[in-house]
Design a protein around this motif. Structure first.
Motif, PDB file in Angstrom:
ATOM      1  N   LEU A 205       0.755  -1.197  -0.241  1.00 56.83           N
ATOM      2  CA  LEU A 205       0.017  -0.099   0.138  1.00 56.83           C
ATOM      3  C   LEU A 205       0.904   1.265  -0.170  1.00 56.83           C
ATOM      4  O   LEU A 205       0.660   2.203  -0.691  1.00 56.83           O
ATOM      5  N   ILE A 206       1.841   1.218   0.856  1.00 59.14           N
ATOM      6  CA  ILE A 206       2.975   2.380   0.985  1.00 59.14           C
ATOM      7  C   ILE A 206       3.509   2.656  -0.509  1.00 59.14           C
ATOM      8  O   ILE A 206       3.362   3.657  -0.899  1.00 59.14           O
TER       9      ILE A 206
ATOM     10  N   LEU B   2      10.671   1.420  -0.825  1.00 59.23           N
ATOM     11  CA  LEU B   2      10.570   2.146   0.165  1.00 59.23           C
ATOM     12  C   LEU B   2       9.598   1.844   1.245  1.00 59.23           C
ATOM     13  O   LEU B   2       9.716   1.678   2.456  1.00 59.23           O
ATOM     14  N   GLY B   3       8.537   1.087   0.694  1.00 54.85           N
ATOM     15  CA  GLY B   3       7.394   0.515   1.560  1.00 54.85           C
ATOM     16  C   GLY B   3       8.046  -0.637   2.434  1.00 54.85           C
ATOM     17  O   GLY B   3       7.804  -0.727   3.503  1.00 54.85           O
ATOM     18  N   LYS B   4       8.822  -1.455   1.726  1.00 54.64           N
ATOM     19  CA  LYS B   4       9.548  -2.622   2.298  1.00 54.64           C
ATOM     20  C   LYS B   4      10.563  -2.116   3.530  1.00 54.64           C
ATOM     21  O   LYS B   4      10.807  -2.551   4.469  1.00 54.64           O
ATOM     22  N   ARG B   5      11.238  -0.770   3.015  1.00 52.26           N
ATOM     23  CA  ARG B   5      12.046  -0.418   4.200  1.00 52.26           C
ATOM     24  C   ARG B   5      11.601   0.069   5.384  1.00 52.26           C
ATOM     25  O   ARG B   5      11.965  -0.219   6.386  1.00 52.26           O
ATOM     26  N   LEU B   6      10.466   0.782   5.239  1.00 52.11           N
ATOM     27  CA  LEU B   6       9.729   1.044   6.205  1.00 52.11           C
ATOM     28  C   LEU B   6       9.191   0.109   7.127  1.00 52.11           C
ATOM     29  O   LEU B   6       8.921   0.035   8.430  1.00 52.11           O
ATOM     30  N   LEU B   7       8.686  -1.232   6.591  1.00 47.87           N
ATOM     31  CA  LEU B   7       8.111  -2.253   7.221  1.00 47.87           C
ATOM     32  C   LEU B   7       9.354  -3.399   7.552  1.00 47.87           C
ATOM     33  O   LEU B   7       8.824  -4.632   7.916  1.00 47.87           O
TER      34      LEU B   7
END
Length: 338
Positions: A179-180, A252-257
């Motif tokens: 989603l991000i 970026l989404g995977k980095r944040l999660l």
């Protein structure tokens, strides 16, 4: 067996939205019955970007899932896992979550309009919109929630010798990361590509492009209605995933999660070639005429019901999505794909 009966009853309940959808279509085609319009799906609403873009894509996914009885199919595949006695509790939880999400999302995606008019849509997240969503709850939601309760209860009835480990617990993290990344891509297209292209073509209005979801843009490619600048934007979408997965193994989404894409055997970062094949798997399925979205849903359903959470193309390429931990911490556990 009572548990098997519960699974079968859940499958019947999960099929209700599909039955209702096809019954409506049959009545409309044959001029029978009457209906009341609660929303104007597919219209151009107010300036609600990027939520309007996300809503358009979700509406396509929900309608396709209900039209092809994906919730009922998920229950039946879960029943198969239960009968085989393999990871039945993990699959049962995931099927129950899928049914609940379908029930919750369905009333969120129509473009609700002001009473007596389809020209003025109700702004997203406004008080009137929340009231319209609450009025959108009906028999479909009740059936799906009951089916979810039956599935969850039935999946916990069988005994097992040892606790089931659900990979590294990345299922919800992958969904949030996706989603991000979706919102980042949409924002980047509008913030960078739109102004740049406006310098080239003064007469082109990009604002309408972003009120249609990315899945709608893929449909235009199949129908040969996409413009060169839009094809460039879609290419940028693929570049977003390919470049980041190649350089760092995570978007970026995977980095944040705290997730990363890695070789399922060695845990190392993938090469550019294998990353490109993985990146192209999504458009390859989506571009299949007439059934592209159905194939995407089937691929997602396969990963949803797999104990490790790997989609088919990840298994073929030997790829996994795993929890990212700094090198000084303990090594990672089991892999989980996505």
């Amino acid at each position: 067996m009572p548990a098997v009966s519960a699974w079968v009853a859940a499958a019947a309940l999960a099929a209700v939205p599909t039955w209702e959808l096809w019954r409506e279509r049959w009545e409309l085609e044959n001029g029978e019955g009457s209906f009341e319009i609660h929303g104007c799906v597919g219209m151009l609403g107010g300036e609600e970007w990027p939520l309007s873009t996300l809503r358009d894509d979700l509406s396509r996914v929900v309608e396709t899932a209900e039209g092809w009885a994906v919730p009922a199919l998920a229950v039946l595949l879960g029943l198969l896992a239960y009968v085989r006695g393999k990871d039945h509790e993990v699959v049962g939880r995931r099927v129950a979550v899928l049914l609940v999400l379908t029930a919750v999302v369905e009333p969120l995606v129509p473009m609700y309009s002001e009473p007596g008019s389809c020209g003025q849509t109700i702004p997203l997240l406004s008080a009137d919109w929340f009231r319209a969503v609450l009025h959108g709850w009906g028999s479909n939601q009740l059936c799906l929630l009951l089916a979810a309760a039956l599935v969850y209860a039935a999946s916990r009835t069988a005994t097992r010798e040892k606790p089931v480990e659900e990979g590294t617990g990345t299922a919800w993290r992958r969904a949030v990361a996706a989603l991000i990344d979706y919102l980042v891509v949409v924002a980047a297209l509008r913030a960078v590509v739109e102004p740049a292209w406006s310098l080239i073509d003064q007469g082109y209005i990009w604002v309408f492009w972003f009120r249609q979801g990315l899945l709608g843009r893929l449909g235009d490619v199949l129908d040969s209605r996409v413009k060169p600048e839009e094809l460039l934007a879609l290419s940028a979408l693929l570049l977003y995933f390919w470049a980041q997965h190649t350089l760092w193994g995570r978007t970026l989404g995977k980095r944040l999660l705290r997730l990363r894409v890695a070789d399922a055997r060695t845990g190392e970062r993938l090469g550019a070639g294998r990353t490109a094949l993985r990146t192209l798997a999504f458009p390859f399925l989506a571009f299949v005429p007439d059934v592209g979205l159905v194939l995407l849903l089937a691929a997602g359903l396969g990963a949803f019901l797999d104990a490790g959470g790997q989609v088919l193309h990840d298994r073929l390429l030997g790829v996994a999505v795993v929890r990212h931990r700094p090198r000084h911490t303990a090594p990672e556990g089991a892999h989980a794909g996505g």
